[in-house]
Design an enzyme around this catalytic site. Structure first.
Site, PDB file in Angstrom:
ATOM      1  N   HIS A 288      -4.545  62.922  71.027  1.00  0.00           N
ATOM      2  CA  HIS A 288      -4.920  61.986  69.856  1.00  0.00           C
ATOM      3  C   HIS A 288      -5.924  61.436  70.178  1.00  0.00           C
ATOM      4  CE1 HIS A 288      -4.558  58.882  66.683  1.00  0.00           C
ATOM      5  NE2 HIS A 288      -4.278  57.956  67.857  1.00  0.00           N
ATOM      6  N   SER A 289      -6.924  61.037  69.252  1.00  0.00           N
ATOM      7  CA  SER A 289      -8.268  60.179  69.468  1.00  0.00           C
ATOM      8  C   SER A 289      -8.984  60.447  70.750  1.00  0.00           C
ATOM      9  CB  SER A 289      -7.646  58.733  69.107  1.00  0.00           C
ATOM     10  OG  SER A 289      -8.750  57.857  69.113  1.00  0.00           O
ATOM     11  N   TYR A 290      -9.190  59.542  71.553  1.00  0.00           N
ATOM     12  CA  TYR A 290      -9.860  59.744  72.744  1.00  0.00           C
ATOM     13  C   TYR A 290      -9.380  60.892  73.615  1.00  0.00           C
ATOM     14  CZ  TYR A 290     -13.139  58.532  76.160  1.00  0.00           C
ATOM     15  OH  TYR A 290     -14.545  58.467  77.346  1.00  0.00           O
TER      16      TYR A 290
END
Length: 412
Positions: A288-290
């Site tokens: 997720h995300s980073y």
């Protein structure tokens, strides 16, 4: 309160006559104070102590049978503005609760998900800073499937997608537990990374503070000038403190964890010491995300190994960038074939979303909320993994989108 504080300062200024240098200096300092100080700073004078409970029960909150955080007495959701007009104090209270939530999730990973906690580095000495990850008992021995979970950046820790969702919505949407439980049911081994646990904070001693401010390699004249400026600054700051009276927080220093000092380092370390050593024929990632950026960095550093071991990668609103990270052509081609990014979008779940980057397909997660993308795309991701395994056996790649919405990447 604010008016009283301002009145006090003005009265003091009126009483100070610029007759001697010392009084003149005080007058200048007070004028400087009035020009710099903001309302939040003034209000710190009457701020309650930054002392909070260390348990959920102490906060008078508990998770109900639906996994929602509710007040023990009223049954109401968490209230951020517990004290009006004290935003800083409310924020500190929220952060204190967040730390308790982190420990609570760690307990759930062990008790409900039956994961074990593994210390990092694997050869850590007793005295050095340490981190940890969580894994199932069969994570390294399962011959078939292994699921690896990587959360995003910020305050979240192992087992979490978003702290705000845990506190304001529920455990299912904010934690990785639904993924872990379903993976276990479907015969996966599981490894949960902890990429934000990069250092420990220790309180600085006076000697360490002094040492950190010393610059013995500088020329004597430059050092004297710097020392003079620092002394003047300290004198002025100490003078402010008498009237502003904020609650001083301890000065700390960060001690980084060996080979795990960043999310990217952590991902590579866990790959080298655990994932690459696992018996699983098919390794799957949810990042997720980073966490997506950390995975791409892992690919750049361990390209051949990842290609040989990983069957499919599900990204949820990943912030990776193949250009800025300088991912090579062979990596981009592999990502196009084996990755899918469920992004925040108003389109229905799994609808293809156009992308300017030549990496992996982007499809809608069915929500415009960045934090919710992992939860909303949950059923589609396991379907994607299942199709990826079938495709690997039959040499046909899975379709990450609805048939009616499929578009050849050459046309984008």
């Amino acid at each position: 309160i604010i008016c009283c504080n301002l009145l006090t300062v003005w009265v003091m200024m009126a009483q100070l006559q610029p007759g001697c240098p010392d009084e003149k200096e005080k007058t200048t300092a007070l004028k400087d104070l009035l020009s710099r100080i903001d309302l939040d700073e003034l209000m710190k004078k009457d701020e309650p102590p930054l002392e909070f409970p260390d348990t959920l029960e102490g906060f008078e909150y508990i998770f109900n049978e639906k996994g929602q955080l509710r007040h023990i007495k009223t049954g109401e959701p968490f209230v951020f503005n517990y004290r009006e007009d004290l935003h800083r104090w409310n924020q500190k209270r929220y952060e204190a609760l967040g730390e308790i939530i982190t420990k609570y999730v760690y307990e759930l990973l062990q008790k409900e998900c039956h994961l074990k906690k593994v210390t990092l580095p694997v050869d850590a000495t007793e005295s050095e800073p340490k981190s940890f990850i969580f894994m199932s008992e069969d994570a390294l021995t399962n011959p078939d499937k292994l699921l690896v979970l990587i959360h995003g950046n910020g305050v979240v820790r192992a087992g979490q997608w978003a702290r705000r969702l845990i506190i304001n919505k529920d455990l299912d949407s904010g934690t990785q537990m639904p993924y872990i439980k379903r993976a276990t049911e479907e015969g996966y081994g599981v490894i949960v990374l902890n990429p934000n646990e990069n250092y420990i904070e220790v309180e600085k001693t006076k000697a360490q503070v002094q040492l950190s401010s010393d610059s013995s390699d500088e020329p004597a004249e430059k050092r004297e000038r710097k020392d003079k400026i620092q002394k003047e600054t300290k004198k002025r700051r100490d003078f402010y403190e008498k009237y502003r009276n904020p609650q001083k927080e301890k000065e700390t220093m960060q001690m980084y964890i060996r080979d795990n000092g960043s999310p990217e380092e952590h991902a590579v370390y866990v790959w080298d010491h655990f994932i690459s050593q696992s018996a699983a024929e098919n390794v799957f990632f949810v990042a997720h995300s980073y966490g997506g950026l950390a995975f791409v960095e892992l690919m750049i550093q361990r390209e051949t190994e990842v290609k040989n071991k990983v069957t499919a990668v599900a990204l949820t609103d990943s912030v990776h960038n193949v250009w800025h990270q300088e991912a090579g052509k062979t990596i981009r081609e592999w990502m196009r074939e084996n990755c899918c990014n469920w992004v925040s979008s108003s389109e229905p779940l799994d609808t293809l979303v156009e992308s300017m980057l030549p990496d992996c397909p982007r499809v809608s997660s069915g929500t415009e909320s960045h934090e919710l993308t992992s939860w909303k795309s949950f059923p589609s991701i396991f379907k994607f993994f299942s199709e990826a395994m079938d495709a690997k056996n039959s040499s046909v790649k899975p379709a990450p989108t609805r048939r009616s919405n499929r578009i050849k990447y050459e046309e984008l």
